[in-house]
Design a protein around this motif. Structure first.
Motif, PDB file in Angstrom:
ATOM      1  N   SER A   1      17.002  -2.547  28.800  1.00  0.00           N
ATOM      2  CA  SER A   1      16.518  -3.624  29.678  1.00  0.00           C
ATOM      3  C   SER A   1      17.681  -4.344  30.345  1.00  0.00           C
ATOM      4  CB  SER A   1      15.711  -4.651  28.885  1.00  0.00           C
ATOM      5  OG  SER A   1      14.613  -4.038  28.278  1.00  0.00           O
ATOM      6  N   THR A   2      18.750  -4.519  29.602  1.00  0.00           N
ATOM      7  CA  THR A   2      19.918  -5.208  30.157  1.00  0.00           C
ATOM      8  C   THR A   2      20.501  -4.427  31.333  1.00  0.00           C
ATOM      9  OG1 THR A   2      20.378  -6.121  27.975  1.00  0.00           O
ATOM     10  CG2 THR A   2      22.172  -6.203  29.566  1.00  0.00           C
ATOM     11  N   THR A   3      20.436  -3.107  31.259  1.00  0.00           N
ATOM     12  CA  THR A   3      20.927  -2.289  32.376  1.00  0.00           C
ATOM     13  C   THR A   3      20.128  -2.615  33.637  1.00  0.00           C
ATOM     14  OG1 THR A   3      21.583  -0.553  30.845  1.00  0.00           O
ATOM     15  CG2 THR A   3      21.334   0.082  33.152  1.00  0.00           C
TER      16      THR A   3
ATOM     17  N   ALA B   1      28.531 -15.006  24.386  1.00  0.00           N
ATOM     18  CA  ALA B   1      29.662 -14.267  23.832  1.00  0.00           C
ATOM     19  C   ALA B   1      29.288 -12.830  23.457  1.00  0.00           C
ATOM     20  CB  ALA B   1      30.200 -15.000  22.607  1.00  0.00           C
ATOM     21  N   ILE B   2      27.989 -12.528  23.503  1.00  0.00           N
ATOM     22  CA  ILE B   2      27.553 -11.181  23.103  1.00  0.00           C
ATOM     23  C   ILE B   2      27.682 -10.206  24.265  1.00  0.00           C
ATOM     24  CG2 ILE B   2      25.554  -9.791  22.330  1.00  0.00           C
ATOM     25  CD1 ILE B   2      24.469 -12.438  21.099  1.00  0.00           C
ATOM     26  N   GLN B   3      28.410  -9.116  24.016  1.00  0.00           N
ATOM     27  CA  GLN B   3      28.527  -8.093  25.053  1.00  0.00           C
ATOM     28  C   GLN B   3      27.442  -7.042  24.823  1.00  0.00           C
ATOM     29  OE1 GLN B   3      32.392  -6.249  25.493  1.00  0.00           O
ATOM     30  NE2 GLN B   3      31.703  -5.075  27.270  1.00  0.00           N
ATOM     31  N   ALA B   4      26.526  -6.906  25.797  1.00  0.00           N
ATOM     32  CA  ALA B   4      25.393  -5.986  25.627  1.00  0.00           C
ATOM     33  C   ALA B   4      25.614  -4.640  26.303  1.00  0.00           C
ATOM     34  CB  ALA B   4      24.122  -6.639  26.155  1.00  0.00           C
ATOM     35  N   LEU B   5      26.459  -4.568  27.328  1.00  0.00           N
ATOM     36  CA  LEU B   5      26.786  -3.292  27.969  1.00  0.00           C
ATOM     37  C   LEU B   5      28.298  -3.131  28.005  1.00  0.00           C
ATOM     38  CD1 LEU B   5      24.357  -3.186  31.067  1.00  0.00           C
ATOM     39  CD2 LEU B   5      23.980  -2.205  28.796  1.00  0.00           C
TER      40      LEU B   5
ATOM     41  N   GLU C   1      12.993   4.119  28.897  1.00  0.00           N
ATOM     42  CA  GLU C   1      11.946   4.466  27.919  1.00  0.00           C
ATOM     43  C   GLU C   1      12.467   4.627  26.499  1.00  0.00           C
ATOM     44  OE1 GLU C   1       8.886   4.801  27.126  1.00  0.00           O
ATOM     45  OE2 GLU C   1       7.965   4.338  29.040  1.00  0.00           O
ATOM     46  N   GLN C   2      11.622   4.198  25.562  1.00  0.00           N
ATOM     47  CA  GLN C   2      11.860   4.571  24.155  1.00  0.00           C
ATOM     48  C   GLN C   2      11.130   5.870  23.859  1.00  0.00           C
ATOM     49  OE1 GLN C   2      11.679   1.994  20.695  1.00  0.00           O
ATOM     50  NE2 GLN C   2      11.768   0.243  22.080  1.00  0.00           N
ATOM     51  N   ASN C   3      10.103   6.137  24.676  1.00  0.00           N
ATOM     52  CA  ASN C   3       9.323   7.360  24.550  1.00  0.00           C
ATOM     53  C   ASN C   3      10.101   8.492  25.233  1.00  0.00           C
ATOM     54  OD1 ASN C   3       7.425   9.389  24.677  1.00  0.00           O
ATOM     55  ND2 ASN C   3       5.751   8.036  25.292  1.00  0.00           N
TER      56      ASN C   3
HETATM   57  P1  ATP Z   1      14.316  -3.070  23.638  1.00  0.00           P
HETATM   58  O1  ATP Z   1      13.593  -1.811  23.892  1.00  0.00           O
HETATM   59  O2  ATP Z   1      14.172  -3.546  22.246  1.00  0.00           O
HETATM   60  O3  ATP Z   1      14.067  -4.121  24.671  1.00  0.00           O
HETATM   61  P2  ATP Z   1      16.813  -2.551  24.962  1.00  0.00           P
HETATM   62  O4  ATP Z   1      17.526  -1.272  24.851  1.00  0.00           O
HETATM   63  O5  ATP Z   1      16.091  -2.835  26.229  1.00  0.00           O
HETATM   64  O6  ATP Z   1      15.845  -2.685  23.735  1.00  0.00           O
HETATM   65  P3  ATP Z   1      18.237  -4.973  25.517  1.00  0.00           P
HETATM   66  O7  ATP Z   1      17.037  -5.839  25.612  1.00  0.00           O
HETATM   67  O8  ATP Z   1      18.904  -4.575  26.767  1.00  0.00           O
HETATM   68  O9  ATP Z   1      17.879  -3.683  24.687  1.00  0.00           O
HETATM   69  O10 ATP Z   1      19.287  -5.681  24.556  1.00  0.00           O
HETATM   70  C1  ATP Z   1      20.615  -5.252  24.378  1.00  0.00           C
HETATM   71  C2  ATP Z   1      21.339  -6.192  23.454  1.00  0.00           C
HETATM   72  O11 ATP Z   1      21.468  -7.477  24.045  1.00  0.00           O
HETATM   73  C3  ATP Z   1      20.619  -6.403  22.120  1.00  0.00           C
HETATM   74  O12 ATP Z   1      21.586  -6.475  21.120  1.00  0.00           O
HETATM   75  C4  ATP Z   1      19.932  -7.742  22.301  1.00  0.00           C
HETATM   76  O13 ATP Z   1      19.797  -8.417  21.082  1.00  0.00           O
HETATM   77  C5  ATP Z   1      20.889  -8.469  23.221  1.00  0.00           C
HETATM   78  N1  ATP Z   1      20.153  -9.433  24.065  1.00  0.00           N
HETATM   79  C6  ATP Z   1      19.174  -9.139  24.943  1.00  0.00           C
HETATM   80  N2  ATP Z   1      18.727 -10.243  25.562  1.00  0.00           N
HETATM   81  C7  ATP Z   1      19.436 -11.265  25.062  1.00  0.00           C
HETATM   82  C8  ATP Z   1      19.460 -12.685  25.284  1.00  0.00           C
HETATM   83  N3  ATP Z   1      18.664 -13.257  26.203  1.00  0.00           N
HETATM   84  N4  ATP Z   1      20.330 -13.408  24.571  1.00  0.00           N
HETATM   85  C9  ATP Z   1      21.159 -12.839  23.670  1.00  0.00           C
HETATM   86  N5  ATP Z   1      21.201 -11.522  23.411  1.00  0.00           N
HETATM   87  C10 ATP Z   1      20.354 -10.739  24.098  1.00  0.00           C
END
Ligand code: ATP
Length: 234
Positions: A43-45, A15-19, A192-194
């Motif tokens: 990372s999700t991207t 249910a969590i929308q990450a993008l 990158e975070q850097n």
């Molecule tokens: P980081 O540098 O900490 O990895 P990020 O920018 O790569 O950060 P993502 O890993 O893409 O972030 O996460 C984006 C959102 O999706 C965050 O709110 C994270 O909690 C959520 N998320 C990532 N992976 C999962 C998962 N497997 N299940 C549930 N939520 C997730």
């Protein structure tokens, strides 16, 4: 010419929308960086490009719609994903790790040529080609992860935080190699975070915040941008 395009990409973990409607374009020959803080969706991207997360919207690569294509097909199609945390095969040697990277390549000659090419970028790996991956330093493992990504002969490298957890001098080396790879023709999407160092080597950049692209510009402009300076370059 546009090589990779994300159009209005939404990604979901249950249910969590990450993008939320991410638009990103990477042209052939560019280094594009995606910067943002922890959990912003970087990372999700990359996972959405590689078919590793449930998504809406469209992904186009090399003129084809590859939306939600499974990861092995993405790899075969010319996209190399070097995930966060490196994930090499710790019990296999450097050479075996590289061979695994070329999983679909039948020709022994091509595999050999690619290993030689990888060794030219990463002489350290050549010195250690019989060493077991898991016993190498963090920086060497990162080099191996990138080298393994090159073994399929990709058109684009997706790098997920290659500088993470590495000493500054090693980070400098990794960024130099990324730039060198680009100068010899590789297109790169660098997460990158850097932010400072990523923007130093990138042509363009995007800033992601809680799943949304909030800024995009040529890298030199982002380095001068007050919001970027305050949030990511402090
Ligand atoms: P980081 O540098 O900490 O990895 P990020 O920018 O790569 O950060 P993502 O890993 O893409 O972030 O996460 C984006 C959102 O999706 C965050 O709110 C994270 O909690 C959520 N998320 C990532 N992976 C999962 C998962 N497997 N299940 C549930 N939520 C997730």
């Amino acid at each position: 010419m546009s090589l990779l395009q994300l159009k209005q990409v939404e990604a979901y973990y249950g249910a969590i929308q990450a993008l939320r409607g991410v638009d990103i374009e990477v042209n052939e020959g560019e280094i594009v960086t995606l910067i943002g803080s922890n959990g912003a969706g970087k990372s999700t991207t990359l996972k959405s490009i590689c078919g590793q997360v449930k998504m809406k919207g469209e992904i186009w690569f090399n003129g084809k719609n590859i939306t939600a294509q499974p990861p092995h097909l993405t790899a075969l199609g010319g996209i190399a994903h070097v995930p966060e945390g490196r994930r090499i095969f710790p019990r296999l040697t450097v050479k075996e790790n590289l061979e695994m990277g070329a999983f679909s390549v039948k020709s022994k000659t091509v595999i050999k040529e690619r290993i030689e090419k990888a060794f030219a970028y990463f002489p350290r790996l050549k010195e250690r080609y019989q060493q077991v991956g898991g016993t190498m330093s963090g920086g060497e493992q990162q080099m191996l992860a990138i080298a393994r990504g090159l073994m399929m002969g990709p058109k684009i490298l997706l790098l997920d935080e290659p500088s993470m957890g590495l000493a500054p001098v090693i980070v400098d080396q990794i960024f130099e190699i990324i730039q060198e790879l680009n100068e010899t023709g590789m297109t790169i999407l660098l997460v990158e975070q850097n932010a400072y160092q990523a923007l130093q080597i990138a042509h363009r950049g995007y800033v992601i915040q809680t799943g949304e692209i909030t800024l995009q510009d040529v890298a030199a402009e982002l380095l001068r941008n007050d919001q970027v300076k305050e949030a990511y370059l402090a």
